[in-house]
Design a protein around this motif. Structure first.
Motif, PDB file in Angstrom:
ATOM      1  N   LEU A  65     -24.418 -17.487 -33.613  1.00 52.66           N
ATOM      2  CA  LEU A  65     -23.089 -18.288 -34.732  1.00 52.66           C
ATOM      3  C   LEU A  65     -23.946 -18.879 -36.409  1.00 52.66           C
ATOM      4  O   LEU A  65     -22.675 -18.769 -36.687  1.00 52.66           O
ATOM      5  CB  LEU A  65     -22.732 -18.630 -34.000  1.00 52.66           C
ATOM      6  CG  LEU A  65     -21.348 -17.884 -33.022  1.00 52.66           C
ATOM      7  CD1 LEU A  65     -20.491 -19.060 -32.007  1.00 52.66           C
ATOM      8  CD2 LEU A  65     -20.436 -16.663 -33.903  1.00 52.66           C
ATOM      9  N   LEU A  74     -22.124 -26.481 -39.049  1.00 52.71           N
ATOM     10  CA  LEU A  74     -22.306 -26.293 -38.081  1.00 52.71           C
ATOM     11  C   LEU A  74     -20.848 -25.073 -37.222  1.00 52.71           C
ATOM     12  O   LEU A  74     -20.179 -26.047 -36.676  1.00 52.71           O
ATOM     13  CB  LEU A  74     -22.169 -27.119 -37.315  1.00 52.71           C
ATOM     14  CG  LEU A  74     -23.408 -28.169 -37.562  1.00 52.71           C
ATOM     15  CD1 LEU A  74     -23.626 -29.652 -37.187  1.00 52.71           C
ATOM     16  CD2 LEU A  74     -24.976 -27.224 -37.825  1.00 52.71           C
ATOM     17  N   GLN A  75     -21.424 -24.138 -36.843  1.00 49.38           N
ATOM     18  CA  GLN A  75     -20.295 -23.350 -35.768  1.00 49.38           C
ATOM     19  C   GLN A  75     -20.312 -23.534 -34.844  1.00 49.38           C
ATOM     20  O   GLN A  75     -21.563 -23.287 -34.159  1.00 49.38           O
ATOM     21  CB  GLN A  75     -20.808 -21.453 -36.547  1.00 49.38           C
ATOM     22  CG  GLN A  75     -20.273 -21.380 -37.561  1.00 49.38           C
ATOM     23  CD  GLN A  75     -18.836 -21.532 -37.609  1.00 49.38           C
ATOM     24  OE1 GLN A  75     -17.506 -21.997 -37.220  1.00 49.38           O
ATOM     25  NE2 GLN A  75     -18.797 -21.624 -39.170  1.00 49.38           N
ATOM     26  N   PRO A  76     -19.659 -24.340 -33.776  1.00 49.02           N
ATOM     27  CA  PRO A  76     -19.179 -24.213 -32.641  1.00 49.02           C
ATOM     28  C   PRO A  76     -19.808 -23.682 -31.488  1.00 49.02           C
ATOM     29  O   PRO A  76     -19.872 -22.192 -31.764  1.00 49.02           O
ATOM     30  CB  PRO A  76     -18.586 -25.171 -32.250  1.00 49.02           C
ATOM     31  CG  PRO A  76     -17.375 -24.157 -33.671  1.00 49.02           C
ATOM     32  CD  PRO A  76     -18.253 -24.468 -34.891  1.00 49.02           C
ATOM     33  N   VAL A  77     -20.140 -23.707 -29.802  1.00 47.78           N
ATOM     34  CA  VAL A  77     -20.332 -23.042 -29.326  1.00 47.78           C
ATOM     35  C   VAL A  77     -19.136 -21.482 -28.632  1.00 47.78           C
ATOM     36  O   VAL A  77     -17.769 -22.466 -29.437  1.00 47.78           O
ATOM     37  CB  VAL A  77     -20.727 -23.293 -27.695  1.00 47.78           C
ATOM     38  CG1 VAL A  77     -22.256 -23.885 -28.083  1.00 47.78           C
ATOM     39  CG2 VAL A  77     -19.736 -24.550 -27.468  1.00 47.78           C
ATOM     40  N   LYS A  78     -19.209 -20.659 -28.561  1.00 48.99           N
ATOM     41  CA  LYS A  78     -18.139 -19.711 -28.679  1.00 48.99           C
ATOM     42  C   LYS A  78     -17.957 -19.517 -27.194  1.00 48.99           C
ATOM     43  O   LYS A  78     -18.656 -19.867 -26.161  1.00 48.99           O
ATOM     44  CB  LYS A  78     -19.034 -18.064 -28.584  1.00 48.99           C
ATOM     45  CG  LYS A  78     -17.688 -17.298 -28.909  1.00 48.99           C
ATOM     46  CD  LYS A  78     -18.436 -16.034 -29.450  1.00 48.99           C
ATOM     47  CE  LYS A  78     -17.312 -15.243 -29.898  1.00 48.99           C
ATOM     48  NZ  LYS A  78     -16.446 -15.440 -30.525  1.00 48.99           N
ATOM     49  N   ASP A  79     -16.368 -19.637 -27.055  1.00 48.43           N
ATOM     50  CA  ASP A  79     -16.548 -19.123 -25.952  1.00 48.43           C
ATOM     51  C   ASP A  79     -16.047 -18.064 -25.409  1.00 48.43           C
ATOM     52  O   ASP A  79     -15.063 -17.132 -25.516  1.00 48.43           O
ATOM     53  CB  ASP A  79     -14.215 -19.252 -26.039  1.00 48.43           C
ATOM     54  CG  ASP A  79     -13.683 -19.621 -24.615  1.00 48.43           C
ATOM     55  OD1 ASP A  79     -14.047 -19.008 -24.102  1.00 48.43           O
ATOM     56  OD2 ASP A  79     -11.850 -19.908 -24.726  1.00 48.43           O
ATOM     57  N   TRP A  80     -17.238 -17.657 -24.692  1.00 43.12           N
ATOM     58  CA  TRP A  80     -17.341 -16.050 -23.951  1.00 43.12           C
ATOM     59  C   TRP A  80     -16.121 -16.158 -23.000  1.00 43.12           C
ATOM     60  O   TRP A  80     -15.977 -14.773 -22.971  1.00 43.12           O
ATOM     61  CB  TRP A  80     -18.884 -15.982 -23.631  1.00 43.12           C
ATOM     62  CG  TRP A  80     -19.398 -15.951 -24.736  1.00 43.12           C
ATOM     63  CD1 TRP A  80     -20.372 -17.589 -24.927  1.00 43.12           C
ATOM     64  CD2 TRP A  80     -19.906 -15.360 -26.020  1.00 43.12           C
ATOM     65  NE1 TRP A  80     -21.344 -17.081 -25.884  1.00 43.12           N
ATOM     66  CE2 TRP A  80     -20.791 -16.047 -26.560  1.00 43.12           C
ATOM     67  CE3 TRP A  80     -20.088 -14.053 -26.334  1.00 43.12           C
ATOM     68  CZ2 TRP A  80     -21.716 -15.015 -27.771  1.00 43.12           C
ATOM     69  CZ3 TRP A  80     -19.734 -13.029 -27.081  1.00 43.12           C
ATOM     70  CH2 TRP A  80     -20.995 -13.800 -27.965  1.00 43.12           C
ATOM     71  N   ASP A  89     -26.655 -20.812 -29.338  1.00 44.72           N
ATOM     72  CA  ASP A  89     -27.549 -20.798 -30.843  1.00 44.72           C
ATOM     73  C   ASP A  89     -28.544 -22.083 -30.289  1.00 44.72           C
ATOM     74  O   ASP A  89     -28.262 -23.159 -30.273  1.00 44.72           O
ATOM     75  CB  ASP A  89     -27.191 -19.349 -32.190  1.00 44.72           C
ATOM     76  CG  ASP A  89     -26.936 -20.702 -33.108  1.00 44.72           C
ATOM     77  OD1 ASP A  89     -27.136 -21.887 -32.475  1.00 44.72           O
ATOM     78  OD2 ASP A  89     -25.713 -20.440 -33.312  1.00 44.72           O
ATOM     79  N   GLN A 136     -27.228 -25.033 -31.522  1.00 43.91           N
ATOM     80  CA  GLN A 136     -26.251 -25.351 -30.553  1.00 43.91           C
ATOM     81  C   GLN A 136     -26.564 -25.757 -29.473  1.00 43.91           C
ATOM     82  O   GLN A 136     -26.335 -26.979 -28.791  1.00 43.91           O
ATOM     83  CB  GLN A 136     -25.284 -24.155 -30.327  1.00 43.91           C
ATOM     84  CG  GLN A 136     -24.212 -23.756 -31.403  1.00 43.91           C
ATOM     85  CD  GLN A 136     -23.703 -22.726 -31.074  1.00 43.91           C
ATOM     86  OE1 GLN A 136     -24.090 -21.628 -30.145  1.00 43.91           O
ATOM     87  NE2 GLN A 136     -22.525 -21.776 -31.941  1.00 43.91           N
TER      88      GLN A 136
END
Lengths: 221, 337
Positions: free
Chosen positions: A156, A197-203, B158, B161
C-alpha cells in the motif's frame, strides 16, 4: 470479468474417463468472452475427447449443452431435461458455475477450466489481472491502478526496492504497479497521495474474514 | 553445541522495577529512546560501521558464531538476514541470539513476506525479551526468487507499516490493533533505502515516508554507482532528511568481476561497467575487491549526511576487519558513559 483457462486435455481425460455418459456444459458469459468455455470451446473439447477415446477404443458417450449463465440457479435449472443417463458433468464455466451445477444435481461434476482472475483483455489472446477483489477499493488513492493485485507484494506504500525501469522484480514482463501509479499521479498532479502513509489494510473485508456475503435489504424479496 | 545465555536485557529489568512513588523526585529523562548501542554511537557523532551475517541453510550455529566473533570488535552492529532471497535459512531471531551470546550487537532483519501482523508483533516481543535491541524492517524479496517458489506470501502489512508498528510499540506502548503493551519492546528502528530502484525521483520521497513512519537509521542498497548515490544524497539533503535519520551507505566487498556481473542482473542494483572492468583487469581480483570496498568507504565518509557504512560481505565476512582497518576505522569507538 472472470478470466479462466482450460485444463489440459490429458487432465480433463483423467477427470471424466470413468463416466458412461458425460455432459459437457458451457457458459455464455465471461468464459465465452475469454474464449475458455463458450459454445465454440465446448464443441472443440467434445470433439477432442471423442477423437482421443475413439483412437484408444474407450467408450464414453458425450453430450453437450450451453447455459446462459452457470452462476444463477434459474439458468442451471434448465439442465434438468438434458440429464437422462448422465453420470458425470464437465463444466466449462468458472469455479462459481461449477459449484452451482454441483449443488443443484446429485451428479459427479468436475471443472474443465482453471479459474484465474478478475481482469480483462490486453490484446487478442492476452488477458491480464486487474482487481484483487479485496472488498475495500483503494483505486481513488492510486490513480485507478490496483496495488493489491498488480503489485506482487500488495504494497500500500510502494514501490519496493525491486522496481526497475518500470518493471517488477518478479518478472521483466510485469509492469511495476507502483511505477504506473507514480507516473499516473505525477501526470495528474496528485503525487501528494503517494506521500501519505497508507495505514494497514483491513483484510477481514477480503477473503481473510472468511467466505463473504453481500446482503442488500433494499432489494430482497 | 551449547547456546550461551544472552545478556540480560536491560530495559526489561528497568520496567520490572517498582514505579517511583508519587512526590518522589523524578529521575532525569534519558535522551535515548532505546538501549541500543547504535543509537548512542550515532549520538556521539561516530561514523558507524555495521556488517551483515547470512544465517545458514541448516540448523547449525557454527558459522554464525564464528562470524560474530570475527565481526564483534570490527563493527558496531551485525545484521542477521531474514530468509534472504526467500531461501529458507536459520531464523534471524535465533541467529541474533547467537550473536548476542558471542558479545555482538545484533540487528535483526524482519521482512513482511512470511509473517502477518500477529506473528511479526509476537516475534518483536520475543526478540526483545531475548536481548535484541535493533531491527531492520524490510519488504523482503519475492518468494519466486527462493527455494520455495510455490509458497504463499503474506504481505499483510508492508515495510513502512512495519516501521509504524515497531515505533507504535516503542513510543506509544500500543499494538497495531490499539491495545496496550505494558512491557513494551524498545527497538532502535532501521529501514532500507534503495537509491538505485525506480522511479528515481520518488526514492527520496520514499525515504521521507520511512522516516515519518519511524525509521531511526537507514541502510542503503549496495552502492556501486557513486554518481547516482550522490544525486540521491543531494536530494535527501535538500529536504533535510540527513538530519532526521542516520543514513548508512551499503557496500558489498566483491570477490570477483563475475560476482559483479551477477549483481548487475539483480533488479534494483546498478553496477557500472567501468567498475567491473577495473576488477576484471586486476591480477588479484579479490584483493582489488578489498581495495575497492576501502575506497568506497572513504568516498562515503566525504558525503555530507552519510553517517556510517553497512558492509554486506556475504560469505566473505572474514575480510570485513581488514577492510574496516584499511579504511582507518579501527578500533571501533566505545559508548561514552
Amino acid at each position: 470479468m472472470i478470466v479462466a483457462e482450460q485444463k489440459s486435455l490429458a487432465e480433463i481425460d483423467q477427470l471424466v474417463r470413468n463416466a458412461k455418459k458425460l455432459l459437457i456444459v458451457g457458459c455464455r458469459e465471461c468464459v465465452t468472452v475469454c474464449m475458455a468455455g463458450g459454445e465454440k470451446e465446448v464443441g472443440i473439447l467434445a470433439s477432442a475427447l471423442r477423437l482421443k477415446w475413439e483412437n484408444e477404443g474407450h467408450k464414453t458417450e458425450i453430450v453437450t449443452a450451453m447455459l446462459q449463465r452457470q452462476c444463477e440457479p434459474e439458468y442451471v435449472a434448465e439442465l434438468e431435461k438434458q440429464l437422462d443417463g448422465v453420470d458425470c458433468i464437465l463444466s466449462t464455466a468458472c469455479g462459481v458455475g461449477v459449484q452451482y451445477v454441483a449443488e443443484k444435481y446429485p451428479i459427479w461434476t468436475v471443472p474443465a477450466l482453471n479459474t484465474k482472475f478478475a481482469g480483462g483483455a490486453l490484446e487478442q489472446g492476452v488477458w491480464t489481472e486487474k482487481c484483487g477483489l479485496c472488498g475495500e477499493c483503494v483505486l481513488h488513492l492510486t490513480g485507478g491502478i490496483c496495488p493489491i493485485i498488480r503489485c506482487s507484494k500488495s504494497l500500500l506504500n510502494g514501490p519496493c526496492g525491486g522496481s526497475h525501469d518500470g518493471k517488477c522484480e518478479v518478472s521483466a514482463e510485469t509492469d511495476c504497479a507502483w511505477a504506473l501509479i507514480y507516473d499516473r499521479l505525477k501526470k495528474m498532479d496528485r503525487l501528494d497521495l503517494m506521500l501519505e502513509l497508507q495505514p494497514v489494510k483491513d483484510w477481514a473485508k477480503s477473503r481473510d474474514g472468511g467466505p463473504r456475503k453481500v446482503v442488500r435489504e433494499d432489494v430482497r424479496l | 553445541m551449547s547456546v550461551a545465555e544472552p545478556k540480560a536485557p536491560v530495559a526489561e529489568k528497568a520496567s520490572g522495577a517498582a514505579a517511583p512513588k508519587e512526590g518522589a523526585p523524578k529521575k532525569a529523562e534519558s535522551p535515548f529512546r532505546t538501549d541500543s548501542k547504535l543509537e548512542r554511537l550515532f549520538a556521539q557523532g561516530e561514523f558507524v560501521v555495521t556488517a551483515e551475517i547470512g544465517p545458514p541453510k541448516s540448523a547449525s550455529s557454527k558459522g554464525i558464531r564464528e562470524n560474530a566473533k570475527i565481526l564483534k570488535d570490527a563493527t558496531d552492529g551485525q545484521n542477521l538476514t531474514d530468509n534472504q532471497t526467500a531461501i529458507v535459512r536459520l531464523s534471524s531471531i535465533a541467529a541474533a541470539v547467537h550473536v548476542l551470546a558471542e558479545g555482538g550487537n545484533p540487528v535483526m532483519q524482519m521482512t513482511v513476506r512470511d509473517r502477518n501482523r500477529i506473528a511479526l508483533q509476537s516475534d518483536l516481543l520475543g526478540a526483545y525479551s531475548l536481548g535484541i535491541r535493533n531491527t531492520l524492517c524490510l519488504s523482503g524479496d519475492h518468494q519466486s526468487f527462493g527455494n520455495h517458489p510455490t509458497s504463499k506470501n503474506v504481505y499483510d502489512i508492508d515495510s513502512i507499516q512495519l516501521l509504524q508498528t515497531v515505533k507504535g510499540l516503542r513510543d506509544d506502548k500500543k499494538f497495531l490493533c490499539g491495545e496496550d503493551c505494558k512491557i513494551n519492546p524498545k527497538f532502535y528502528i532501521g529501514a532500507a533505502a534503495n537509491p538505485f530502484g525506480d522511479p528515481f525521483e520518488f526514492r527520496v520521497l520514499r525515504l521521507e515516508k520511512k522516516i515519518k513512519a519511524g525509521a531511526d537509521f537507514i541502510q542503503t542498497q549496495a552502492i556501486f554507482d557513486l554518481e547516482r548515490f550522490e544525486r540521491f544524497m543531494a536530494m535527501a539533503r535538500e529536504r533535510g532528511l540527513h538530519k532526521k535519520v542516520n543514513i548508512m551507505a551499503g557496500i558489498i566487498p566483491v570477490k570477483s568481476a563475475k560476482a559483479m556481473e551477477y549483481m548487475k542482473t539483480v533488479p534494483g542494483m546498478i553496477v557500472p561497467d567501468e567498475m567491473i572492468a577495473r576488477i576484471k583487469g586486476a591480477a588479484d581480483q579479490a584483493s582489488a575487491g578489498v581495495d575497492l570496498a576501502v575506497e568506497m568507504i572513504q568516498r562515503m565518509r566525504q558525503i555530507e549526511g552519510v553517517r556510517g557504512v553497512h558492509l554486506m560481505a556475504v560469505g566473505w565476512e572474514e575480510k570485513v576487519p581488514e577492510i574496516v582497518e584499511k579504511a582507518g576505522l579501527l578500533p571501533r569507538p566505545k559508548v561514552k558513559e
